[in-house]
Scaffold this active site. Sequence first.
Site, PDB file in Angstrom:
ATOM      1  CB  SER A 158      -0.935   0.008   1.208  1.00  0.00           C
ATOM      2  OG  SER A 158      -0.205  -0.172   2.403  1.00  0.00           O
TER       3      SER A 158
ATOM      4  CG  ASP B 147       6.567  -9.519   4.720  1.00  0.00           C
ATOM      5  OD1 ASP B 147       6.615 -10.704   4.367  1.00  0.00           O
ATOM      6  OD2 ASP B 147       6.246  -8.607   3.951  1.00  0.00           O
TER       7      ASP B 147
ATOM      8  CG  HIS C  56      -1.201   3.591   4.584  1.00  0.00           C
ATOM      9  ND1 HIS C  56      -2.082   3.070   5.517  1.00  0.00           N
ATOM     10  CD2 HIS C  56      -0.838   2.556   3.769  1.00  0.00           C
ATOM     11  CE1 HIS C  56      -2.252   1.778   5.280  1.00  0.00           C
ATOM     12  NE2 HIS C  56      -1.510   1.445   4.238  1.00  0.00           N
TER      13      HIS C  56
END
Length: 1428
Positions: A352, A466, A607
Amino acid sequence: MHRVTTTQATLGNDTWEEETWLEVLKNFSFPCRPEEIVSNAPSESVHTLRISDIKVVGAIGNLEITPDASIDLKQQKWIERNQTETCTEVVTVLSDFIKRFSPSVLPLSCPPVDETLPRVGNEYLMAQATELVQHMKKNKELNFDNDWKLIYVFFDSQIQCHPCFSTQQDDHMNSSMQELTGVLDYLHQEVPKAFVNLVDASEAWILSQMEDGPRNLKEVCECSENYSELVTALKRWYYQGNETLGPSLNKLSLVLALSLWNGMMDPTLGKEELFSEEEGITVKCPTEEHPFLVTYLNRHYHPDLPQTTKKPEKREGAEIRCPYMDPSNVVPTSVHNLRPADIKVIGALGDSLTAGNGAGSPPGDIIDVLTQYRGLSWSVGGNENISTVSTLSNILREFNPSLIGFSTGTGDHYSTNASLNQAVPGARAEDLSNQARRLVDLMKNDTRINFQEDWKIITLFIGGNDLCGYCNDPVRFSPQNFSGNIGKALDILHEEVPRAFVNLVSVLRITSLRELYQEEKANCLKWLLSFICPCVLKFEDNSTEHSGLIQLNKQYQEATHQLVDSGRYDTKEDFTVVLQPFLEKVNMPKTPEGLPDSSFFAPDCFHFHRKTHARIARALWNNMLEPVGEKNDEVQFEVIMDLICPSQDQPYLRTYKNSNYTNPTAAAPTATATTSSPNLDFGSQLKCGDTTPSTSIPTSVHALKPADIQVVAAVGDSLTAGNGIRSKPDDPSDVTTQYRGLSYSAGGDASLESVTTLPNILRKFNRNLTGFALGVGSADDANAFLNQAVPGAKAEGLIKQVQTLVQKMKTDQRIDFPRDWKVVTVLIGTKDLCDYCTDSNLYSATKFSAHLRDALDFLHKEVPRALVNLVDFMNPIILREVFLGNQDKCPMLQASSSCNCLLTVREGSPELARMKEVIKAYHISIRELVESGRYDTQEDFTVVLQPFFENTSLAFQPDGSPDVSFFASDCIHPNQKFHSQLSRALWNNMLEPLGKKMDFLNLAADTALSCPTQEEPFLRTYRNSNYTYPANPTIENWGSDFLCPEQELSSRAPTSVHQLQPADIKVVAALGDSLTTAVGAAAENIANLSTAWRGLSWSIGGDGVLETHTTLPNILKKFNPHLHGFSTGTQKETAGLNVAAGGAMAQDMPSQARELVDRMKNSLEIDLEQDWKLITIFVGSNDLCHYCENPEAHSVKNYTQSLQQALDIFYKELPRTFINVVEIMELVSLRQIKGEKCEVTTESICPCFGRSLDNSELQEMKNINREFQSGSSMITYSYQYTEREDFAVVVQPFFQNTVVPFDDKGNPDLSFFSVDCFHFSERGHAEMAIALWNNMLEPVGQKQTYNNFTYSRTKVKCPTSDNPYFHTLRNSGLFRQEADESSKVPYWAVLLAAVASFVAGVVLVMVWRPRRCSRREERPINLVSRGF
């Protein structure tokens, strides 16, 4: 700051059954006080709507959830309730709450769900919405145009495991959302003054599972995949749902209504706020400061959300004024001469952060973070131009305005404007290969791109997700898997994309996110942030988990460095991967006051905002122009860095080559890495003229030069693991040390000059060889690498070793699995032979070959570009010679435990002779496996037998004793001196042509290493040796070799059946059907199919001798040549005591038993009182084959009763008798036997199994088959047959799990069957005889329960000195009077299993009757059939 009043309300303890709805509402204490809220005129705007303005409450939707297959239906109480009733109850509660503020509010009943309408997704919503609107329009108490309406829409966003996401749900969700959009459009168009609440009904399903209080979603259902953390968190928030609600399922509607009420007051209410410590439920109330129902416009003033002041947004543009911006005069052919202006195509892979989620989101707009602002993405966005939007694409467009591939606007990766930005939100490293595949396909199919000629730049950035998920699955998100998955994606690009410069951006230091999370003044929804990235945020600062995450973050970065520094992507002139490390040490950006600056982040504080995208784009560009080894790895976001320019001296994008940078390589082994100081006596010299690889990587294993080998690996036992190689003579304990670095086939310690191993030899040809082991340790240690041998391993464990080996090769960053050529050495078998005498069936040559075949088949299937050395095992006879010649030096006690079957038997004994025959059979089985050609079907794979170990010549001392200086202190494991000779012999074997390979090893010889020649430069295979595998020898008969030592008759005939030896049997007999009369056993065509070849019958035939015909009597005749009762020939006159009859069923057994007893009594050759008799009963196939025609006549009950009647006759009439009851075979397996050679259809012989059956019918017949087997066990082991000392009945279960034999092509092997493909041929009878005999020698409870129909002349087991008797319940340790606690299978367990199965069979008969009748009405059965 606006505040919302929060009070507590507690539900009572009464259930719904005890209280009516009105009583529940009456007893519920509603805490809100309407009189405190000043009422004004009704609002004209939905964003200033008060509770008191609401005049009607209605709802549509479905609260009935499809049962979930993963959860016990008994727990799914939600579906037991009428969904319309539940909906109405919820509306009633809400109306009751609103009535406190608006007394005239009207509650509307929920429209019922029409059962005739589709119930998938949200298709029923439109019909309900239409009905609701019509009802409101017709309601005379409602002013439709002017009254405010509160409408709840319950929709279903998920299926099956509702709150979890799976790939198959993707289409369902898209369709459901489209249907939902249509409903909302309809309401928007038709209904004025409406406040519509969307409620995800699948959340109510979660609620229904919460009887014991809040639980985690994963406890409710297990799903293979999840929503991305962002999508999951925002959907929860957006739809006002809650993961867990309500401590009491019986008050579900009230709890749900309270949740919906609270959602209108405060949509950010989370599960931790809904329940108090006393399990009370928090109820939110409107206040004078905040009197309105929350909407997405007025929610910005909510105190829990970031308070923002709108300011003019500052553009993050840039200006480029570089003097050298022209492309190369000629399109470069080398990536190391690539200028920015030469780039024509740009693309990107990632998650993203590359998709641009939230990059352009307005402050405070959490939902908008779902929007993918790809046009603003730092590495590939192309909105506007560099003056207003700083991205790598816009920078490059200043150099080449014709650049293509950049993304614009918003949308997912499938959208047109995404172009070559193929990043996917929520992606992890494991998803990159799919993205790479899609990117390559897009570039190949884009007509604007000249795929072969255009230069491309691709940026790859991954790792945040991850790291965020590591604590939940450390193995899945390990550094090895992380770098390995990146490697898979890069491999695709490297293999398929010409003219490409790949930026691999290191994962950022994600732990700095904690600063933003912990800062109280930061405008962030912390619960949302912790939901998105739990592993970074949920642990304490000083916790072990947090420290581990910091270390893991570094390991991720180190792993990517190692991947690039390996040089595996620098093998082409037009391709490279360059690591850009600018984010490795990035710190949290700070405000002038020193606080974390949330302006760099999207509203979710996770983000990147467009400002951050712009700063990262600048940092990436500058990294690309900085030389490798001198790149900036610590960016400060607060500082707007200047864009640097290519210079006249350095106009190129920097690579390792134009930076004069040398990739670090694995350090050569040093003394500290080796097992000991190098010993020059064990080294070798290799001075070959040509050590170069092929001019291009070969595609054929038959054109493989030593220098082409990139990877070396090995599997096997302790010999390959290196046990005791450097152990001292006086230190026996050190034999357990695994000196893997010195192993002949896989060790890589030191160099060839001091340590002779195959890898050290190959490194003389290719210094970049990888895969070899170093030092000491187990197979699991990192330094073992691809030496996956396990001490003590047998052939059975080889498959696990090769599976582990292949997985390591596929995931290790040092290996290009599809492209690299590999040499794998396999050596196994000595340990199997050493244990052969303990279980001759388990360690038979056939089993050994099968296990070896499984391992080689796996390599053949999974490993491209491989040459497999199959080394013939070390003959354990040489170990015997060493021990016998050095009894004063070798530990005999250890020998007895290490290889008892060879080291402790006396010289010249039958046991030793048998072992020598078995060793020969092992050698033959290996050679036949390789020479079958099954591993020569691929151009890039072969298995070559290296036979140097087949015959080993020991070195001897002057006194004639074997030289133990070649062995470790245990006199069993070879030491380094021996391993050096093994390595030389293996290498020379690899260069010798097939048919001329050395098949002996002389330990005393001074063996020199051979070299490839100019004429013969390749490792030798069957093809480049011009070698033709010999045809398999013709099998002349189906006899067996008798390898058992002689067994004399008991000194006197035993009186106990539990001490009965094979030589004591004087009489054999048999009962049964055509499988015992041997119908068709030697038939060549349909004309003589009906002939009964009784002399070949498995249980009673006596034609010829064992060497030509394998039958039970022929085996027994080896122990007692004077055996009586066996059949010969085909005539009834020579049938002996074979009273079986074709077509016989269980009901015929009593009469056969009576006939047999009469024959024995009338025989002059039989002493009825003194002779021991062996009787075999095998019946039931005809009963099963006709069961469906008449279940009552052929029932399990009748079968067992008939069997019992026959046994009763024998028990009453015959002394000294041992009876085999062979379990009926699994007839369903016969359905697999088909072929053009079959003269008769299975249906005509066995209609109930041969005809067409649906799955349920087939399963029923399988169950009935099993009940027949259990029934025989139950009767056989009943107490009544255990009271006599001279009588025993034993079930032989080798047919319990019937396995149809297959040929090399995977088809049923018809050589085991007669011409009708149903009865057995002589070969089949031979296999049955061996299986029966071996079963008789196996203890009850440990008998083999499947047939092993594979050819071998050495499968016949032998009685042993420890176990010389046929096994019964008692001498198996299972007889209840003598059972002890150590018994593996207690006596009661045998009976209990049989009884339980038998009882179940009675039920099956009742189930089958209606099914059978129905079936017969549908399709008549052809009753013209041939029975057994």
